[in-house]
Design a protein around this motif. Sequence first.
Motif, mmCIF file in Angstrom:
data_model
loop_
_atom_site.group_PDB
_atom_site.id
_atom_site.type_symbol
_atom_site.label_atom_id
_atom_site.label_comp_id
_atom_site.label_asym_id
_atom_site.label_seq_id
_atom_site.Cartn_x
_atom_site.Cartn_y
_atom_site.Cartn_z
ATOM 1 N N SER B 107 0.822 -1.207 0.000
ATOM 2 C CA SER B 107 0.000 0.000 0.000
ATOM 3 C C SER B 107 0.860 1.264 0.000
ATOM 4 O O SER B 107 0.521 2.253 -0.650
ATOM 5 N N ILE B 108 1.981 1.231 0.691
ATOM 6 C CA ILE B 108 2.873 2.401 0.672
ATOM 7 C C ILE B 108 3.544 2.528 -0.693
ATOM 8 O O ILE B 108 3.686 3.628 -1.232
ATOM 9 N N TRP B 109 3.903 1.409 -1.280
ATOM 10 C CA TRP B 109 4.489 1.441 -2.624
ATOM 11 C C TRP B 109 3.514 2.046 -3.619
ATOM 12 O O TRP B 109 3.893 2.811 -4.511
ATOM 13 N N SER B 110 2.250 1.705 -3.449
ATOM 14 C CA SER B 110 1.184 2.229 -4.300
ATOM 15 C C SER B 110 1.141 3.756 -4.238
ATOM 16 O O SER B 110 0.997 4.431 -5.261
ATOM 17 N N MET B 123 -3.514 6.674 -0.563
ATOM 18 C CA MET B 123 -3.142 7.004 0.818
ATOM 19 C C MET B 123 -4.086 6.376 1.831
ATOM 20 O O MET B 123 -3.667 6.029 2.935
ATOM 21 N N VAL B 124 -5.345 6.222 1.460
ATOM 22 C CA VAL B 124 -6.353 5.732 2.420
ATOM 23 C C VAL B 124 -5.995 4.348 2.969
ATOM 24 O O VAL B 124 -5.833 4.207 4.191
ATOM 25 N N PRO B 125 -5.853 3.327 2.129
ATOM 26 C CA PRO B 125 -5.470 2.025 2.701
ATOM 27 C C PRO B 125 -4.082 2.042 3.345
ATOM 28 O O PRO B 125 -3.861 1.348 4.347
ATOM 29 N N ALA B 126 -3.168 2.844 2.808
ATOM 30 C CA ALA B 126 -1.820 2.915 3.400
ATOM 31 C C ALA B 126 -1.900 3.374 4.851
ATOM 32 O O ALA B 126 -1.284 2.785 5.744
#
Lengths: 219, 230
Positions: B107-110, B123-126
């Motif tokens: 998720s951060i990679w995204s 950013m939301v799921p991260a």
Amino acid sequence: MAEEVKLFGMWASPFSRRIEVALKMKGIQYEYIEEDLSNKSPSLLNYNPVHKKVPVLLHKGKPVAESLVILEYIDETWKQNPILPADPYEKAMARFWAKFLDEKLWPAAKKVVLSKGEEHKGLIEEIQEHLKTLESELKEKKFFGGESLGFVDIAANIIFWLLVVQETLGLDILTEDKFPGLHEWNHRLLDDAVFKECVSMERLLASFKVRFGALTASK
Amino acid sequence: MVGVKLFRTWSSPFALRAVWALKIKGIDYETIFEDLSNKSPSLLQYNPVYKKVPVLVHNGKPIAESLIILEYIDETWKHAPLLPEDPHERATARFWAKFGDDKVLTSIWSVFIKQGKEQEEAMVPALENLKFLEEELKGKKFFGGETIGFVDLALGWLGNLISILEEIVGLKVVDGEKFPLLSAWMQDFADAPIIKDNWPPRDRMIVKFQALRDATIAAAAAAAAAATSK
């Protein structure tokens, strides 16, 4: 009850079925709770707040989630009929192959059902590449675990779901001529007293035909 | 062949896990640095399935996949244990290490490889995933408790990569106010003995990851253009 073991699962989930195999192999008494994934129980959400998924094992009131993590927990807690080898290197190999099954084979198998055209062909090729890798890992062995069913065989139950997909969609992916070893292994597993209690091929086929059978027309 | 070899790259956060584990346990080993654009025959022979680093070779036998390597190290050299003894605590540690790789990292990679609206949405799921880590740190200095353990090593990439990625995209991801425990942990981990001596050079990392982001964004744009022109 001190030793109380509960399993929150779903009959059509290979991940859930893995846990049933392990518990039965070790002769562990447990209460099974079938979850309706479209209407998850408050208990499930309470015991697995991070993923909200099955399977969840509850032992002495403490939950464990993620099927491979649960398998290792079961093996470390009940030491009869070990699932993992004792040798650290053999154990590492078993963990490697289980991870390969979950991270490579399973996602491709899931996607192939809903894919079309070029993507569909590419996925079938990809799945067969992974099956080739597994075929050569199996080699002359009776099971991935050697003489008896082990961690990797339990994790490889996802191959049964691939066979269901294959039959539902009329695809030739895992065939006897291309994968004789896996084909034999498949029969051996379905013959195993414990294993065959933990996979409902007919029910899966019926369910998949209803959900995905119509897709064969559009290919 | 006796001894321990570690195939790694200078920048791989996954290989760093193995470096930390080996050094924490004081195990002597030989390092082989790989150029992933020109993989050595040895690497391809030792990890034919994934052809990736890290690979640990012990007494001639290879082990791939960093978390599996950590467990192998812990089971082979039993002093300075990384995992707890209690089966439920071990299961919990394995759970969080897996969560780190499956959810936090992806998720951060995204967030890192996207821009504009897509990045906002990523950013939301991260942040949700980071919140779970924040919760898990309650009452603890490290994920392992008083000392660094398996989960700390598994999540250790947060200790340098977060600030590198934040600098490149110009976004705060781990806000000290929203994530006080996680921020403190990142600092404590990054400054811990052994850990602090093994970070790859920050300036080189910035160049590398900036290039990676640029290339990923360009590839995504090209794919989108190709799709619409069909």
